[in-house]
Design a protein around this motif. Structure first.
Motif, PDB file in Angstrom:
ATOM      1  N   ALA A 149       0.837  -1.204   0.000  1.00  0.00           N
ATOM      2  CA  ALA A 149       0.000   0.000   0.000  1.00  0.00           C
ATOM      3  C   ALA A 149       0.870   1.252   0.000  1.00  0.00           C
ATOM      4  O   ALA A 149       0.609   2.210  -0.752  1.00  0.00           O
ATOM      5  CB  ALA A 149      -0.932  -0.001   1.215  1.00  0.00           C
ATOM      6  N   GLY A 150       1.908   1.266   0.833  1.00  0.00           N
ATOM      7  CA  GLY A 150       2.811   2.407   0.866  1.00  0.00           C
ATOM      8  C   GLY A 150       3.520   2.610  -0.460  1.00  0.00           C
ATOM      9  O   GLY A 150       3.708   3.745  -0.909  1.00  0.00           O
ATOM     10  N   ASN A 151       3.894   1.508  -1.102  1.00  0.00           N
ATOM     11  CA  ASN A 151       4.573   1.578  -2.394  1.00  0.00           C
ATOM     12  C   ASN A 151       3.697   2.277  -3.436  1.00  0.00           C
ATOM     13  O   ASN A 151       4.177   3.121  -4.203  1.00  0.00           O
ATOM     14  CB  ASN A 151       4.938   0.163  -2.852  1.00  0.00           C
ATOM     15  CG  ASN A 151       5.824   0.151  -4.074  1.00  0.00           C
ATOM     16  OD1 ASN A 151       5.378  -0.165  -5.161  1.00  0.00           O
ATOM     17  ND2 ASN A 151       7.089   0.490  -3.889  1.00  0.00           N
ATOM     18  N   LEU A 152       2.408   1.964  -3.442  1.00  0.00           N
ATOM     19  CA  LEU A 152       1.479   2.602  -4.374  1.00  0.00           C
ATOM     20  C   LEU A 152       1.291   4.083  -4.032  1.00  0.00           C
ATOM     21  O   LEU A 152       1.210   4.930  -4.934  1.00  0.00           O
ATOM     22  CB  LEU A 152       0.135   1.878  -4.349  1.00  0.00           C
ATOM     23  CG  LEU A 152       0.142   0.436  -4.886  1.00  0.00           C
ATOM     24  CD1 LEU A 152      -1.205  -0.230  -4.640  1.00  0.00           C
ATOM     25  CD2 LEU A 152       0.481   0.419  -6.370  1.00  0.00           C
ATOM     26  N   LEU A 153       1.264   4.389  -2.732  1.00  0.00           N
ATOM     27  CA  LEU A 153       1.162   5.796  -2.321  1.00  0.00           C
ATOM     28  C   LEU A 153       2.393   6.575  -2.773  1.00  0.00           C
ATOM     29  O   LEU A 153       2.289   7.712  -3.243  1.00  0.00           O
ATOM     30  CB  LEU A 153       1.008   5.886  -0.801  1.00  0.00           C
ATOM     31  CG  LEU A 153      -0.325   5.421  -0.210  1.00  0.00           C
ATOM     32  CD1 LEU A 153      -0.210   5.270   1.299  1.00  0.00           C
ATOM     33  CD2 LEU A 153      -1.445   6.398  -0.560  1.00  0.00           C
ATOM     34  N   GLY A 154       3.565   5.960  -2.621  1.00  0.00           N
ATOM     35  CA  GLY A 154       4.806   6.612  -3.037  1.00  0.00           C
ATOM     36  C   GLY A 154       4.861   6.863  -4.531  1.00  0.00           C
ATOM     37  O   GLY A 154       5.522   7.800  -4.995  1.00  0.00           O
TER      38      GLY A 154
END
Length: 345
Positions: A259-264
């Motif tokens: 999820a964080g990777n997609l936000l980044g």
């Protein structure tokens, strides 16, 4: 063959059911989805969550009452938002003492309660001291494949902790015990926030140096808050602390990292959550940790930065710049200091 109930048929509940099945227990696996129950019972599969065949001694139920009938222990493995509902159902049913082990990781944003506290509040005739928490570096995908995994079970009731240790331990799944239920729960919950940050860092393309720094300083934040709340700082250097933090921040199996990777990479939070299709506990837990930091006057700059990305629509790059330009300080003012304060007297 003794029976054990596992409440929650997601990836982690299914993986723990496989461990118990390997240990020659009959597993009653509860799910609220009848189509999932039929898939497990007819085809011995749970394809949405794990791509492995399920042993025949795992039987699915859509009724909690039937699932917990005459069981040796109950394992709760549902998202934190469902803990109270499931506990209320158990409160109507349980009429005898039975060990309750939970393997859910999160904090309730509104009440700031840990999972064990929520269970205790909903079970009228059950003692908080008897609740057992299972936590540690343990992705369901690895556990389901019988890859070596080591976790911790914690309870103030050492007899119940040893029961949990006995029913789960086998050649591929090693279990340690602890009495620091507070530290074990906080470590398992707060690491999801740092994993979101690690994913954001990777999504921004910042490389290994940035992620290593984020993990290390994230551990300092977790220990700072946990110790302020009364946990043993050594717990954060163990399996449920740094161990779980490392695996959740570095593995593609981690929902929070993904999820964080997609936000980044610039995707909006709502789109990310819809794309994930499964619960991302760190998104919910960051609200609780942010409030804890404010109320306990604990400095948690990484947590605050991730909160700003998720809920104040700040750009991830802006937050990184803020973290990198904070005022200068010594490194050994965190975990080392906490340990010194606790053990030097």
């Amino acid at each position: 063959m003794d029976k054990i109930a596992v409440l929650g048929a997601g990836s982690w509940g299914t993986a723990l059911s496989i461990v118990l099945s390997d240990n020659n227990y009959h597993v009653n696996l509860w799910t609220y989805k009848k189509e999932q129950m039929e898939e497990i019972n007819k085809h011995h599969k749970n394809e949405r969550y794990l791509h492995v065949p399920l042993p025949e001694n795992i039987v699915a139920f859509s009724s909690i009452e039937k699932a917990v009938e005459d069981v040796k222990a109950i394992v709760i493995v549902v998202p934190t938002k469902a803990i109270r509902e499931v506990s209320k159902e158990l409160n109507k049913i349980l009429n005898r003492p039975v060990p309750i082990i939970h393997a859910s990781k999160g904090i309730e944003p509104g009440s700031l309660k840990r999972v064990s506290q929520m269970i205790d509040e909903e079970l009228e005739h059950y003692n908080y001291d008897d609740i057992v928490v299972l936590s540690g570096p343990s992705h369901a995908e690895d556990v389901a494949l019988r890859h070596p995994t080591t976790v911790t079970v914690a309870s103030l009731n050492e007899e119940y902790a040893k029961i949990a240790q006995d029913i789960f331990t086998n050649d591929a799944f090693r279990v340690y015990t602890s009495t620091d239920i507070l530290g074990v729960e906080l470590g398992g919950s707060l690491k999801n926030i740092i994993a979101l940050g690690a994913g954001i860092s990777d999504g921004l393309g910042y490389g290994d140096n940035a992620k290593a720094a984020l993990i290390t300083r994230g551990l300092a934040e977790i220990a700072r808050l946990g110790t302020k709340l009364g946990a043993n700082p050594l717990s954060f250097l163990g399996l449920s602390g740094v161990g779980d933090l490392i695996v959740t921040c570095t593995s593609v199996h981690s929902r929070n990292w993904r999820a964080g990777n997609l936000l980044g990479k610039g995707q909006p939070l709502n789109d990310v959550l819809e794309q994930m299709g499964m619960v991302v506990e760190g998104v919910r837990t960051v609200k609780a940790a942010y409030r804890f930091a404010k109320e306990e006057n604990v400095e948690m700059p990484i947590t605050t930065g991730i909160y700003d990305v998720l809920y104040n629509h700040k750009e991830p790059k802006e937050i990184v710049e803020q973290l990198m330009t904070r005022s200068k300080r010594e490194e050994m003012d965190d975990i080392a200091h906490l340990l010194y304060e606790r053990y030097s007297k």
